[in-house]
Motif scaffolding. Structure first.
Motif, PDB file in Angstrom:
ATOM      1  N   PRO A   1       1.273  13.144   3.047  1.00  0.00           N
ATOM      2  CA  PRO A   1       0.313  12.064   2.810  1.00  0.00           C
ATOM      3  C   PRO A   1       0.725  11.099   1.697  1.00  0.00           C
ATOM      4  N   ASN A   2       1.384  11.613   0.675  1.00  0.00           N
ATOM      5  CA  ASN A   2       1.781  10.787  -0.468  1.00  0.00           C
ATOM      6  C   ASN A   2       3.227  10.329  -0.300  1.00  0.00           C
ATOM      7  N   ASN A   3       3.437   9.016  -0.162  1.00  0.00           N
ATOM      8  CA  ASN A   3       4.792   8.488   0.003  1.00  0.00           C
ATOM      9  C   ASN A   3       5.567   8.390  -1.303  1.00  0.00           C
TER      10      ASN A   3
ATOM     11  N   TRP B   1       0.810  -1.224   0.000  1.00  0.00           N
ATOM     12  CA  TRP B   1       0.000   0.000   0.000  1.00  0.00           C
ATOM     13  C   TRP B   1       0.849   1.283   0.000  1.00  0.00           C
ATOM     14  N   GLY B   2       2.071   1.234  -0.527  1.00  0.00           N
ATOM     15  CA  GLY B   2       2.933   2.407  -0.556  1.00  0.00           C
ATOM     16  C   GLY B   2       3.818   2.553   0.665  1.00  0.00           C
ATOM     17  N   GLU B   3       3.652   1.659   1.654  1.00  0.00           N
ATOM     18  CA  GLU B   3       4.478   1.719   2.865  1.00  0.00           C
ATOM     19  C   GLU B   3       5.930   1.323   2.593  1.00  0.00           C
TER      20      GLU B   3
ATOM     21  N   ARG C   1      -5.209  16.247   4.717  1.00  0.00           N
ATOM     22  CA  ARG C   1      -4.360  17.405   4.898  1.00  0.00           C
ATOM     23  C   ARG C   1      -3.778  17.830   3.565  1.00  0.00           C
ATOM     24  N   THR C   2      -3.508  19.091   3.384  1.00  0.00           N
ATOM     25  CA  THR C   2      -2.959  19.600   2.137  1.00  0.00           C
ATOM     26  C   THR C   2      -1.614  18.955   1.854  1.00  0.00           C
ATOM     27  N   GLN C   3      -1.440  18.480   0.607  1.00  0.00           N
ATOM     28  CA  GLN C   3      -0.183  17.864   0.192  1.00  0.00           C
ATOM     29  C   GLN C   3       0.910  18.922   0.122  1.00  0.00           C
ATOM     30  N   LYS C   4       2.081  18.603   0.735  1.00  0.00           N
ATOM     31  CA  LYS C   4       3.214  19.536   0.698  1.00  0.00           C
ATOM     32  C   LYS C   4       4.306  18.951  -0.176  1.00  0.00           C
TER      33      LYS C   4
END
Length: 243
Positions: free
Chosen positions: A212-214, A197-199, A240-243
């Protein structure tokens, strides 16, 4: 074939809740949700993790300590502190249960904003519950397994949550590729992560722990982030807003 399908469903459903609820919500507060939905996620964790149920509260503290002390003697689960993955799993188990039971004195800063449902945890965490789930898995295999050899897969169901955490926390500090130089051994385990799952983009996560996005590279796909985007669109969570 039914047993393999059952194993796949159990793997990905359990991993969804550990990745999205335990890790990204409880430990890192990457999104918010109502208390009602929080309780629904607690129940989802229980139904998918079963005998390997993990308290979101204790998990979040354990993981925050991991980020604060990565690869040092105070890291609750570092390959550097263990001779092999099995000793690391045992060390992690002991550290987790010490946090859950209150034996470990944890600074207040690591407890801030954590989800907590003590009454539910007491039931889901009980030995009776764990044994009952193990019995349920054995019963399913009794109904579905075409031969006795398939029973060798049962330990994967018994320890599903712990196994998933151990694979990432061990292997992703031992093998893989690096996108960023960080002050620890974290690595991206595999370039196409359709298993965790992206972990498995662990190096990316240690560089940007609140992101939030890995995924960072064009070929990296973070299924956990895509799931959170869908939940956000459905207004189940507020991302939360993606940084």
């Amino acid at each position: 074939m039914a047993i393999i399908f059952l194993l796949i469903i159990h793997w990905y459903s359990s991993l969804f809740f550990q990745s999205v609820f335990h890790h990204r919500y409880a430990a890192h507060a990457m999104f918010s949700m109502t208390k009602g939905w929080e309780k629904a996620f607690y129940i989802g964790c229980y139904l998918t993790q079963g005998s390997s149920y993990i308290s979101a509260y204790a998990y979040a503290i354990l993981h925050r300590l991991h980020h604060a002390h990565t690869d040092t003697k105070d890291d609750p689960h570092s390959p550097g502190n263990s001779s092999n993955v099995f000793t690391m799993m045992w060390q992690t188990r002991n550290n987790y249960f010490n946090i859950y039971s209150g034996k470990t004195n944890v600074e207040e800063k690591y407890k801030t904003g954590l989800p907590r449902w003590d009454a539910f945890d007491k039931i889901a965490h009980s030995p009776i519950s764990r044994v009952a789930w193990c019995g349920f898995y054995v019963f399913l295999y009794y109904l579905l397994a075409p031969s006795g050899w398939y029973y060798l897969l049962l330990p994967l169901h018994f320890g599903m949550g712990a196994i998933q955490g151990a694979v990432v926390n061990w292997l992703a500090h031992v093998v893989g590729y690096v996108n960023f130089k960080v002050n620890n051994t974290s690595k991206n385990l595999i370039p196409l992560d359709f298993i965790f799952w992206g972990e498995a983009y662990h190096n990316n996560h240690h560089k940007f722990p609140s992101r939030p996005n890995n995924s960072v590279k064009w070929f990296e796909v973070d299924a956990g982030y895509l799931a959170m985007k869908l939940l956000n669109q459905l207004k189940i969570i507020k991302l939360r807003t993606q940084k």
